[in-house]
Design a protein around this motif. Structure first.
Motif, PDB file in Angstrom:
ATOM      1  N   PHE A 166      42.960  33.693  29.208  1.00  0.00           N
ATOM      2  CA  PHE A 166      44.109  34.560  28.946  1.00  0.00           C
ATOM      3  C   PHE A 166      45.143  34.440  30.058  1.00  0.00           C
ATOM      4  CE2 PHE A 166      46.218  38.667  29.585  1.00  0.00           C
ATOM      5  CZ  PHE A 166      46.857  38.812  28.359  1.00  0.00           C
ATOM      6  N   THR A 167      44.680  34.440  31.309  1.00  0.00           N
ATOM      7  CA  THR A 167      45.601  34.324  32.443  1.00  0.00           C
ATOM      8  C   THR A 167      46.318  32.981  32.439  1.00  0.00           C
ATOM      9  OG1 THR A 167      44.131  35.751  33.732  1.00  0.00           O
ATOM     10  CG2 THR A 167      45.788  34.495  34.942  1.00  0.00           C
ATOM     11  N   HIS A 168      45.586  31.923  32.132  1.00  0.00           N
ATOM     12  CA  HIS A 168      46.213  30.590  32.086  1.00  0.00           C
ATOM     13  C   HIS A 168      47.275  30.533  31.002  1.00  0.00           C
ATOM     14  CE1 HIS A 168      46.447  26.344  30.679  1.00  0.00           C
ATOM     15  NE2 HIS A 168      46.483  26.101  31.985  1.00  0.00           N
ATOM     16  N   GLY A 169      46.969  31.083  29.816  1.00  0.00           N
ATOM     17  CA  GLY A 169      47.961  31.078  28.755  1.00  0.00           C
ATOM     18  C   GLY A 169      49.166  31.939  29.072  1.00  0.00           C
ATOM     19  N   LEU A 170      48.932  33.060  29.786  1.00  0.00           N
ATOM     20  CA  LEU A 170      50.032  33.937  30.144  1.00  0.00           C
ATOM     21  C   LEU A 170      50.975  33.281  31.139  1.00  0.00           C
ATOM     22  CD1 LEU A 170      50.867  36.892  29.460  1.00  0.00           C
ATOM     23  CD2 LEU A 170      49.748  37.578  31.583  1.00  0.00           C
ATOM     24  N   ILE A 171      50.419  32.473  32.027  1.00  0.00           N
ATOM     25  CA  ILE A 171      51.237  31.856  33.072  1.00  0.00           C
ATOM     26  C   ILE A 171      51.891  30.562  32.595  1.00  0.00           C
ATOM     27  CG2 ILE A 171      51.158  30.801  35.375  1.00  0.00           C
ATOM     28  CD1 ILE A 171      48.956  32.776  36.086  1.00  0.00           C
ATOM     29  N   SER A 172      51.139  29.769  31.846  1.00  0.00           N
ATOM     30  CA  SER A 172      51.622  28.427  31.510  1.00  0.00           C
ATOM     31  C   SER A 172      52.467  28.376  30.240  1.00  0.00           C
ATOM     32  CB  SER A 172      50.420  27.476  31.348  1.00  0.00           C
ATOM     33  OG  SER A 172      49.565  27.938  30.308  1.00  0.00           O
ATOM     34  N   ASN A 173      52.425  29.411  29.406  1.00  0.00           N
ATOM     35  CA  ASN A 173      53.178  29.376  28.159  1.00  0.00           C
ATOM     36  C   ASN A 173      54.664  29.561  28.452  1.00  0.00           C
ATOM     37  OD1 ASN A 173      54.212  29.632  25.568  1.00  0.00           O
ATOM     38  ND2 ASN A 173      52.555  30.927  24.851  1.00  0.00           N
ATOM     39  N   PRO A 174      55.488  28.567  28.131  1.00  0.00           N
ATOM     40  CA  PRO A 174      56.924  28.695  28.443  1.00  0.00           C
ATOM     41  C   PRO A 174      57.643  29.721  27.570  1.00  0.00           C
ATOM     42  CG  PRO A 174      56.515  26.684  27.200  1.00  0.00           C
ATOM     43  CD  PRO A 174      55.175  27.262  27.516  1.00  0.00           C
ATOM     44  N   PHE A 175      56.990  30.158  26.487  1.00  0.00           N
ATOM     45  CA  PHE A 175      57.629  31.106  25.588  1.00  0.00           C
ATOM     46  C   PHE A 175      57.882  32.454  26.267  1.00  0.00           C
ATOM     47  CE2 PHE A 175      57.496  34.181  22.020  1.00  0.00           C
ATOM     48  CZ  PHE A 175      58.547  33.672  21.278  1.00  0.00           C
ATOM     49  N   PRO A 188      19.132  37.743  32.722  1.00  0.00           N
ATOM     50  CA  PRO A 188      20.015  36.638  32.285  1.00  0.00           C
ATOM     51  C   PRO A 188      21.113  37.100  31.337  1.00  0.00           C
ATOM     52  CG  PRO A 188      17.878  36.512  31.193  1.00  0.00           C
ATOM     53  CD  PRO A 188      17.747  37.576  32.245  1.00  0.00           C
ATOM     54  N   GLY A 189      20.833  38.140  30.518  1.00  0.00           N
ATOM     55  CA  GLY A 189      21.864  38.606  29.592  1.00  0.00           C
ATOM     56  C   GLY A 189      23.114  39.085  30.309  1.00  0.00           C
ATOM     57  N   ARG A 190      22.917  39.779  31.432  1.00  0.00           N
ATOM     58  CA  ARG A 190      24.075  40.267  32.196  1.00  0.00           C
ATOM     59  C   ARG A 190      24.876  39.102  32.758  1.00  0.00           C
ATOM     60  NH1 ARG A 190      22.766  44.134  37.129  1.00  0.00           N
ATOM     61  NH2 ARG A 190      22.034  45.436  35.395  1.00  0.00           N
ATOM     62  N   TRP A 191      24.184  38.066  33.271  1.00  0.00           N
ATOM     63  CA  TRP A 191      24.896  36.918  33.829  1.00  0.00           C
ATOM     64  C   TRP A 191      25.650  36.156  32.739  1.00  0.00           C
ATOM     65  CZ3 TRP A 191      25.736  36.407  38.802  1.00  0.00           C
ATOM     66  CH2 TRP A 191      24.874  37.038  39.700  1.00  0.00           C
ATOM     67  N   ILE A 192      25.065  36.048  31.558  1.00  0.00           N
ATOM     68  CA  ILE A 192      25.742  35.349  30.464  1.00  0.00           C
ATOM     69  C   ILE A 192      26.990  36.118  30.040  1.00  0.00           C
ATOM     70  CG2 ILE A 192      25.529  34.646  28.043  1.00  0.00           C
ATOM     71  CD1 ILE A 192      22.566  34.079  28.606  1.00  0.00           C
ATOM     72  N   ALA A 193      26.854  37.456  29.901  1.00  0.00           N
ATOM     73  CA  ALA A 193      28.010  38.269  29.526  1.00  0.00           C
ATOM     74  C   ALA A 193      29.107  38.185  30.582  1.00  0.00           C
ATOM     75  CB  ALA A 193      27.587  39.723  29.309  1.00  0.00           C
ATOM     76  N   THR A 194      28.717  38.192  31.853  1.00  0.00           N
ATOM     77  CA  THR A 194      29.702  38.079  32.935  1.00  0.00           C
ATOM     78  C   THR A 194      30.427  36.738  32.881  1.00  0.00           C
ATOM     79  OG1 THR A 194      28.336  39.514  34.337  1.00  0.00           O
ATOM     80  CG2 THR A 194      30.011  38.164  35.426  1.00  0.00           C
ATOM     81  N   ALA A 195      29.671  35.659  32.637  1.00  0.00           N
ATOM     82  CA  ALA A 195      30.295  34.333  32.560  1.00  0.00           C
ATOM     83  C   ALA A 195      31.270  34.245  31.383  1.00  0.00           C
ATOM     84  CB  ALA A 195      29.213  33.260  32.436  1.00  0.00           C
ATOM     85  N   VAL A 196      30.883  34.817  30.232  1.00  0.00           N
ATOM     86  CA  VAL A 196      31.771  34.801  29.071  1.00  0.00           C
ATOM     87  C   VAL A 196      33.046  35.594  29.355  1.00  0.00           C
ATOM     88  CG1 VAL A 196      32.008  35.553  26.668  1.00  0.00           C
ATOM     89  CG2 VAL A 196      29.903  34.431  27.425  1.00  0.00           C
ATOM     90  N   ALA A 197      32.887  36.763  29.989  1.00  0.00           N
ATOM     91  CA  ALA A 197      34.055  37.575  30.311  1.00  0.00           C
ATOM     92  C   ALA A 197      34.987  36.853  31.280  1.00  0.00           C
ATOM     93  CB  ALA A 197      33.614  38.916  30.905  1.00  0.00           C
ATOM     94  N   LEU A 198      34.438  36.178  32.276  1.00  0.00           N
ATOM     95  CA  LEU A 198      35.269  35.452  33.234  1.00  0.00           C
ATOM     96  C   LEU A 198      36.008  34.301  32.560  1.00  0.00           C
ATOM     97  CD1 LEU A 198      32.932  35.344  36.378  1.00  0.00           C
ATOM     98  CD2 LEU A 198      34.995  36.707  36.046  1.00  0.00           C
ATOM     99  N   VAL A 199      35.344  33.619  31.640  1.00  0.00           N
ATOM    100  CA  VAL A 199      35.998  32.513  30.932  1.00  0.00           C
ATOM    101  C   VAL A 199      37.155  33.028  30.085  1.00  0.00           C
ATOM    102  CG1 VAL A 199      35.679  30.771  29.134  1.00  0.00           C
ATOM    103  CG2 VAL A 199      33.976  31.019  30.942  1.00  0.00           C
ATOM    104  N   LEU A 200      36.937  34.147  29.380  1.00  0.00           N
ATOM    105  CA  LEU A 200      37.999  34.716  28.553  1.00  0.00           C
ATOM    106  C   LEU A 200      39.181  35.181  29.402  1.00  0.00           C
ATOM    107  CD1 LEU A 200      35.907  36.761  25.956  1.00  0.00           C
ATOM    108  CD2 LEU A 200      37.028  34.546  25.625  1.00  0.00           C
ATOM    109  N   VAL A 201      38.886  35.836  30.528  1.00  0.00           N
ATOM    110  CA  VAL A 201      39.964  36.292  31.416  1.00  0.00           C
ATOM    111  C   VAL A 201      40.732  35.103  31.977  1.00  0.00           C
ATOM    112  CG1 VAL A 201      40.444  37.450  33.604  1.00  0.00           C
ATOM    113  CG2 VAL A 201      38.851  38.470  31.991  1.00  0.00           C
TER     114      VAL A 201
END
Length: 326
Positions: free
Chosen positions: A51-60, A35-48
């Motif tokens: 980050f991708t959403h902020g990179l694309i949607s930020n008009p700055f 379960p630790g590996r799955w939790i770490a994978t889920a956290v990493a996917l959420v962070l990525v």
């Protein structure tokens, strides 16, 4: 008949149990749950994803201006200067590093001392200081001469005419790169097994032949990955030549940012993406060079990215078929 005292009675073998072959084929070994590996994978996917959403949607970031500047001729001219400076400095730095490494490994105490001093000095002085010193070198020596020390000069030439911005940038980066390349080459030569030297000497081969035909090809397996790391650092270090009035990729972006203040962030993104592309290409070259020199050192050559993709697809198809069969 009675058994003698102390005799050991062997038990009769248990009767074989007939297990239907259908049950054997239906059984599967369940993998261990982690379960630790799955939790770490889920956290990493959420962070990525964030980050991708902020990179694309930020008009700055102004991605429309990024697309406008990415292939502009002025940016490509700066990119060409960056490639020229990096290429010249990489070749000259590697050649200088080989000479310094050989001098460090020689039996001459003078050559060893000079090589050690050079490496110590150039690795201690920041690169920007070296470039600025060379940029103001003409203030110290207006003319350079070749001749007898403390005696007559055979040739004289004006330093200011030779020291163009490109020459200053290449010389400064090459001098700095040679100091680091010397240690990389020296470490690669020392990594070759001593038995190789002894075997070559036992065959009566000349020292020069031993070095270039036996020792150095084996040392390249250790030199290549380390020097490519240096090469990646060299590509990024070319951004400092802006301070000696050479408009490379970074210098061009800085100049355009001063002219168009509202496009500073898109211009920095353009520079970032181009440096990512250049370093990625160097990494690809590194992989194939390492793979080439790995021949004879490993039982099988490391797979190429295309081979890894084919193997992954084949394994995925086989797994899907097994799942479907069950």
């Amino acid at each position: 008949m009675s058994e003698p005292p102390g005799a050991v009675t062997l038990a009769e073998p248990a009767p074989a149990i007939d297990v239907p072959s259908e049950k054997l084929t239906a059984q599967r070994v369940q993998p261990l749950r982690k379960p630790g590996r799955w939790i770490a994978t889920a956290v990493a996917l959420v962070l990525v994803a964030q980050f991708t959403h902020g990179l694309i949607s930020n008009p700055f970031y102004q991605w429309d201006r990024f697309g406008y500047w990415f292939l502009r001729p002025v940016i490509l001219d700066g990119l060409l200067i960056t490639l020229e400076v990096a290429a010249y400095s990489a070749v000259l730095g590697l050649l200088g590093g080989i000479l310094l490494a050989l001098a460090r490994l020689s039996r001459s105490p003078v050559l060893r001392a000079v090589s050690w001093t050079y490496v110590w000095a150039l690795r201690s002085i920041p690169l920007i200081v070296v470039l600025l010193f060379l940029y103001n070198f003409s203030a110290l020596y207006q003319t350079l001469s070749v001749g007898v020390p403390f005696g007559p000069a055979f040739f004289r030439f004006d330093e200011s005419r030779l020291a163009t911005d490109m020459v200053i940038a290449v010389v400064g980066l090459s001098l700095n790169e040679a100091a680091y390349a010397a240690e990389v080459v020296r470490g690669g030569i020392l990594s070759v097994d001593q038995g190789q030297h002894e075997a070559a000497a036992a065959l009566g081969l000349p020292k020069r032949y031993q070095l270039w035909k036996i020792v150095f090809p084996q040392a390249l397996r250790s030199i290549t990955p380390n020097y490519v790391n240096q090469l990646i650092g060299l590509v990024k270090s070319t951004s400092l030549v802006f301070y000696v009035s050479l408009l490379d990729l970074f210098g061009t972006a800085q100049t355009m940012g001063a002219t168009y203040p509202g496009d500073i962030v898109p211009l920095l993104l353009v520079v970032t993406v181009w440096y990512l592309i250049l370093t990625s290409l160097v990494s690809v070259v590194q992989f194939y060079v390492e793979r080439y020199y790995a021949r004879g050192a490993t039982r099988s050559l490391p797979p190429t990215p295309l081979q890894k993709l084919r193997t992954g697809l084949t394994d995925l198809r086989a797994r899907i078929r097994r799942e479907a069969a069950v």
